[in-house]
Design an enzyme around this catalytic site. Structure first.
Site, mmCIF file in Angstrom:
data_model
loop_
_atom_site.group_PDB
_atom_site.id
_atom_site.type_symbol
_atom_site.label_atom_id
_atom_site.label_comp_id
_atom_site.label_asym_id
_atom_site.label_seq_id
_atom_site.Cartn_x
_atom_site.Cartn_y
_atom_site.Cartn_z
ATOM 1 C CB CYS A 1 -8.599 -4.447 -3.794
ATOM 2 S SG CYS A 1 -7.403 -3.133 -3.493
ATOM 3 C CG ASN B 1 -0.402 -0.138 2.527
ATOM 4 O OD1 ASN B 1 0.614 -0.798 2.712
ATOM 5 N ND2 ASN B 1 -1.032 0.477 3.510
ATOM 6 C CB ILE B 2 1.691 3.657 -2.284
ATOM 7 C CG1 ILE B 2 2.568 2.450 -2.659
ATOM 8 C CG2 ILE B 2 2.484 4.966 -2.409
ATOM 9 C CD1 ILE B 2 2.943 2.380 -4.133
ATOM 10 C CD GLU B 3 -1.603 4.785 4.588
ATOM 11 O OE1 GLU B 3 -1.136 5.650 5.355
ATOM 12 O OE2 GLU B 3 -2.300 3.828 4.975
ATOM 13 C CD GLU C 1 -5.262 -6.021 -1.306
ATOM 14 O OE1 GLU C 1 -4.739 -4.886 -1.208
ATOM 15 O OE2 GLU C 1 -5.998 -6.494 -0.438
ATOM 16 C CB CYS D 1 -5.156 -1.377 -1.754
ATOM 17 S SG CYS D 1 -6.449 -0.599 -0.800
HETATM 18 N N1 THU Z 1 -5.197 -1.566 2.536
HETATM 19 C C1 THU Z 1 -4.614 -2.356 1.592
HETATM 20 O O1 THU Z 1 -3.541 -2.038 1.054
HETATM 21 N N2 THU Z 1 -5.254 -3.512 1.251
HETATM 22 C C2 THU Z 1 -6.364 -3.989 1.860
HETATM 23 O O2 THU Z 1 -6.832 -5.053 1.503
HETATM 24 C C3 THU Z 1 -6.989 -3.223 2.933
HETATM 25 C C4 THU Z 1 -6.468 -1.859 3.160
HETATM 26 C C5 THU Z 1 -4.483 -0.348 2.955
HETATM 27 C C6 THU Z 1 -5.109 0.957 2.563
HETATM 28 C C7 THU Z 1 -4.557 1.886 3.615
HETATM 29 O O3 THU Z 1 -3.269 2.330 3.190
HETATM 30 C C8 THU Z 1 -4.379 1.011 4.840
HETATM 31 O O4 THU Z 1 -4.410 -0.327 4.368
HETATM 32 C C9 THU Z 1 -5.437 1.203 5.905
HETATM 33 O O5 THU Z 1 -6.701 1.071 5.371
#
Ligand code: THU
Length: 142
Positions: free
Chosen positions: A100, A48-50, A61, A59
């Site tokens: 996703c 995940n890259i915020e 995935e 996310c």
């Molecule tokens: N996130 C994912 O990368 N994949 C998931 O299946 C659930 C949520 C990430 C998004 C965000 O950066 C962090 O988790 C919290 O929601």
């Protein structure tokens, strides 16, 4: 139905854990890794890259999916997903979010095997069709 052996699933989980190390999650501190296996056996990983603006966050995935598709790979059999707060162990499995599920459905359809793992030993599996019943995809608009 996945054709992967237990050992191959555990390898995919290990690759998801390695991808999780690269997560950029300064806002939620929730770090996620994914490893997506293509029909020809290649593995594309993602984290995940915020983003400070929050909504552009990607996310794990979708990072893995978009890496693969951008390299011309569009058929997949399995995906492993792991997630936990930074520095903590997984108490719950991390299941793909709704966005996703939809993004994966576009390329994978209901047969994709989704491996949701706490550890290499402790994981559950479900098909994308189970996670997204009556999914809307490219066949619906043909
Ligand atoms: N996130 C994912 O990368 N994949 C998931 O299946 C659930 C949520 C990430 C998004 C965000 O950066 C962090 O988790 C919290 O929601």
């Amino acid at each position: 139905m996945t054709k992967l052996t237990r050992e191959e699933k555990q390898t995919l989980i290990r690759q998801a854990f390695a991808a999780r190390e690269k997560a950029v999650a300064p806002y939620s501190h929730f770090m996620v890794g994914a490893a997506l296996r293509s029909a020809d056996g290649r593995v594309f990983t993602g984290c995940n890259i915020e983003n400070a603006a929050y909504t552009p966050t990607n996310c794990a995935e979708r990072t893995a999916l978009f890496k693969a598709v951008s390299e011309g790979v569009t058929e997949f059999t399995d995906i492993a997903v792991v997630g936990a707060i930074q520095g903590q162990v997984n108490e719950l499995v991390t299941a793909p979010c709704g966005v996703c599920r939809q993004a994966l459905f576009e390329f994978c359809g209901p047969e994709l095997n989704v491996i949701m793992a706490k550890t290499e030993e402790d994981f559950i599996e479900a098909s994308l069709g189970e996670l997204l019943p009556y999914g809307f995809g490219p066949k619906n608009i043909r």
